[in-house]
Each structure stands twice: as C-alpha cells, then as structure tokens.
Scaffold this active site. Structure first.
Site, short mmCIF file in Angstrom:
data_model
loop_
_atom_site.label_atom_id
_atom_site.label_comp_id
_atom_site.label_asym_id
_atom_site.label_seq_id
_atom_site.Cartn_x
_atom_site.Cartn_y
_atom_site.Cartn_z
N GLY A 157 0.82 -1.21 0.00
CA GLY A 157 0.00 0.00 0.00
C GLY A 157 0.85 1.25 0.00
N CYS A 158 0.23 2.35 0.33
CA CYS A 158 0.92 3.64 0.35
C CYS A 158 2.08 3.62 1.34
CB CYS A 158 -0.07 4.73 0.73
SG CYS A 158 0.68 6.35 1.00
N PHE A 159 3.24 4.09 0.92
CA PHE A 159 4.39 4.07 1.82
C PHE A 159 4.26 5.06 2.97
CE2 PHE A 159 6.90 6.20 -1.95
CZ PHE A 159 6.08 7.30 -1.91
N TRP A 160 3.34 6.02 2.87
CA TRP A 160 3.12 6.92 4.01
C TRP A 160 2.70 6.13 5.25
CZ3 TRP A 160 -0.60 10.88 1.23
CH2 TRP A 160 0.14 11.63 0.30
#
Length: 235
Positions: free
Chosen positions: A57-60
């Site tokens: 998913g989003c690396f954030w």
C-alpha cells in the site's frame, strides 16, 4: 501540501468522516487490525543493525507504522522492484514500472526481530489478501511484497505465510509476494515522514493514523512514541 495522484475517493471519504465523526470514530473507522500468532520460525539475532524492505500500500502508512516500533532506528519511504531510471513518484504512479511503494527499515535485532516486524506488517500495516491494491489505492505499485535480503529472511517470510495460511488467520488467501531485493530507491523528500508532517490531512486521518492506533493497541510492548524515533543516515 502535496496531494497524491489517484486518491480522490480517499480524500472525499476523509472529508465526509471529518464532517460527521470525531477523531476517535475516525480511528475506529480505519482498516481492520488482526491479532496473529508469533512466527514459529525467526531470524537468529546477530550483532549490528539489520535491514528489512516491505511493501503493502501507500508508503506513508507503512513508514508511520514502523517508525513507532521499538528497535526500529529509521524508516525510509521509497521504491523497490523496478529499474533505477523509473524510481520516481510520477513514473511509479503509472503502475507499469515494476516498482512497489516500499519502506526500508533499519532495526536493531537485539530489540525487535525480523519475525516480529513481519507480524506487525501482517497485523496492522497492510491487508495481505488484497491483490494489487490496498484500501482506496489501486495498482501494482500498491501490491503486498516482502523483499528479502538474504536466504534467512526468505525462509522466515515463507514459513510465516505458510503458518498463517494453515491457521486460517485471514478469510481470504494471502497474496503477499516474497521476492529477492535487488535495490531500494529512496523516494522524494516530500514523501519522507509524510504522515508525521501532515497529521490532519484527510487521507492520513482516515487511512494511516488508525494503523498507528492499532499498533499501540495490539503491540503495547513494541510501541514507541514519535520523540523516540532517531535520525540516522541511509546506508
């Protein structure tokens, strides 16, 4: 403030929840966390810092979760799986570079093991049953991957997935890939520590902040607050 591409649904959803619910409800409305067994196989502790590279998913959100794990010294957001000349956000967002949004985790194996990092990964950081997507984010760049750096990491990752599958820990099959790490490319500076620097952005509030809340709830002995995260140089 930078707005990510391909996120109109998530931003709208965040605004709706902000308008109708309080912060506690927002946390409860995030992706579900799962209580999982400890890995039956783990990497033997060795002196010196070690590295794990994960995608899901989003690396954030991945960076936000692992920065709060005791024993983790530094987490970088970046790209793995593709070539050096396409390791930039605008290209990776097209979904055809082979890259996955990833995090590089520098950790002290005397304080947290590789197996424990994988347990956190599968429990609160990602949904390993979603193929080429994670929540509102769709595309191969959001696929779930364990990029192993050596044979021992491969052995532990493969064994843990087999263990979770045998225990029927998830309702659907685990689709997380286990592939060799060829390279990790650090993402643009504005992506680093994004959740920490933009805690009130709707996407972070709705999608990523709940993961950190779940980490604290399910792993109280592993949780560390923001101020305990140290800054070290990439190596």
């Amino acid at each position: 403030m930078s707005i990510r591409r391909f996120r109109p649904f998530s931003l709208l959803a965040g605004l709706v929840f902000v308008a109708g619910l309080g912060a506690c409800s927002l946390a409860a409305a995030g992706s579900d966390a799962t209580t999982l067994p400890d890995p039956s196989v783990d990497v033997a502790a060795a002196p010196g810092d070690q590295v794990a590279v994960l995608a899901g998913g989003c690396f954030w959100g991945l960076q936000a979760v692992f920065e709060h794990v005791k024993g983790v010294k530094k987490v970088w957001a970046g790209y793995s799986g593709g070539a050096a000349n396409t390791a930039e956000y605008e290209r990776v967002s097209d979904g055809d570079t082979g890259h996955a949004e990833s995090v590089k985790i520098l950790y002290d194996p005397a304080r947290v093991s590789y197996g424990q990092l994988l347990k956190v990964f599968f429990s609160v950081a990602t949904d390993p049953t979603q193929l080429n997507r994670q929540g509102p984010d769709t595309g191969t760049q959001y696929r779930s991957v364990i990029f192993y750096g050596n044979d021992e990491q491969k052995r532990v990752a493969t064994a843990y997935i087999a263990q979770l599958t045998a225990a029927r820990s998830f309702n659907d099959p685990i689709v997380t890939q286990v592939v060799p790490l060829k390279a990790f490319y650090v993402a643009e500076p504005y992506h680093q520590d994004y959740a920490q620097r933009h805690p009130n952005e709707p996407y972070i509030v709705f999608n990523d902040a709940p993961k950190v809340v779940h980490l604290k709830q399910l792993f109280p002995s592993l949780y560390q607050p923001d101020q305990m995260v140290v800054d070290v140089q990439l190596h």
